[in-house]
Design a protein around this motif. Sequence first.
Motif, PDB file in Angstrom:
ATOM      1  N   GLN A  85     -35.204  40.575 -42.474  1.00  0.00           N
ATOM      2  CA  GLN A  85     -35.245  39.524 -43.487  1.00  0.00           C
ATOM      3  C   GLN A  85     -35.692  38.186 -42.898  1.00  0.00           C
ATOM      4  O   GLN A  85     -36.595  37.537 -43.421  1.00  0.00           O
ATOM      5  CB  GLN A  85     -33.869  39.380 -44.129  1.00  0.00           C
ATOM      6  N   LEU A 136     -31.206  44.761 -40.545  1.00  0.00           N
ATOM      7  CA  LEU A 136     -31.660  44.283 -41.861  1.00  0.00           C
ATOM      8  C   LEU A 136     -31.825  42.770 -41.870  1.00  0.00           C
ATOM      9  O   LEU A 136     -32.793  42.245 -42.422  1.00  0.00           O
ATOM     10  CB  LEU A 136     -30.682  44.707 -42.956  1.00  0.00           C
ATOM     11  N   LYS A 137     -30.892  42.047 -41.256  1.00  0.00           N
ATOM     12  CA  LYS A 137     -30.988  40.595 -41.200  1.00  0.00           C
ATOM     13  C   LYS A 137     -32.177  40.144 -40.358  1.00  0.00           C
ATOM     14  O   LYS A 137     -32.857  39.174 -40.693  1.00  0.00           O
ATOM     15  CB  LYS A 137     -29.690  39.989 -40.660  1.00  0.00           C
ATOM     16  N   ASP A 171     -27.974  45.955 -49.887  1.00  0.00           N
ATOM     17  CA  ASP A 171     -28.551  46.775 -48.815  1.00  0.00           C
ATOM     18  C   ASP A 171     -27.649  46.806 -47.583  1.00  0.00           C
ATOM     19  O   ASP A 171     -27.725  47.725 -46.776  1.00  0.00           O
ATOM     20  CB  ASP A 171     -29.925  46.240 -48.393  1.00  0.00           C
ATOM     21  N   ILE A 176     -34.463  41.601 -48.544  1.00  0.00           N
ATOM     22  CA  ILE A 176     -33.227  42.357 -48.337  1.00  0.00           C
ATOM     23  C   ILE A 176     -32.223  41.869 -49.384  1.00  0.00           C
ATOM     24  O   ILE A 176     -31.996  40.666 -49.519  1.00  0.00           O
ATOM     25  CB  ILE A 176     -32.660  42.133 -46.915  1.00  0.00           C
ATOM     26  N   HIS A 189     -26.872  48.405 -38.092  1.00  0.00           N
ATOM     27  CA  HIS A 189     -27.699  48.581 -39.300  1.00  0.00           C
ATOM     28  C   HIS A 189     -27.849  47.235 -40.019  1.00  0.00           C
ATOM     29  O   HIS A 189     -28.955  46.817 -40.360  1.00  0.00           O
ATOM     30  CB  HIS A 189     -27.045  49.616 -40.222  1.00  0.00           C
ATOM     31  N   ASN A 190     -26.715  46.557 -40.231  1.00  0.00           N
ATOM     32  CA  ASN A 190     -26.744  45.279 -40.937  1.00  0.00           C
ATOM     33  C   ASN A 190     -27.481  44.210 -40.140  1.00  0.00           C
ATOM     34  O   ASN A 190     -28.221  43.400 -40.712  1.00  0.00           O
ATOM     35  CB  ASN A 190     -25.322  44.832 -41.267  1.00  0.00           C
TER      36      ASN A 190
END
Length: 133
Positions: A95, A91-92, A106, A102, A87-88
């Motif tokens: 971004q 997100l990166k 988050d 982000i 998940h992380n």
Amino acid sequence: EDDSLQVHDLKPGWKEFVQRRALGRFQCSQCFHKWSSAKVHILFHMCWCQGQGMVWMRAFRQACRRCPDPQLEEPEFSQETMETLLHNLVLKILQYFYHLPIQPSDLLEVVVDTPVGGPHDSARCEGCQLGVC
């Protein structure tokens, strides 16, 4: 996976994300002692190259306290921890390469669902030895 990845040592066009404090489980390959650590760090290097995304990762290893000449052991992660890590990472990627805003809030914290006893053993932590911890 690439055990040669180093923090802040990026090829041009590559981005970096370090997931800090993931819960990992270890087992010594010599004496079979098991332990958990809530301070496992995972390093990701990622790029968008020739229309294709690429991600390399390195999970920092730990050595057994009980063995006189221990080897560095790879961490294992629970399904829930893996989902949080991915998940992380997504997100990166959003971004860095899709320029979506982000916020640090988050990113999900890795849940520590196992009692972890004792202090972090910096002398036997690959991440500490390389200045990541």
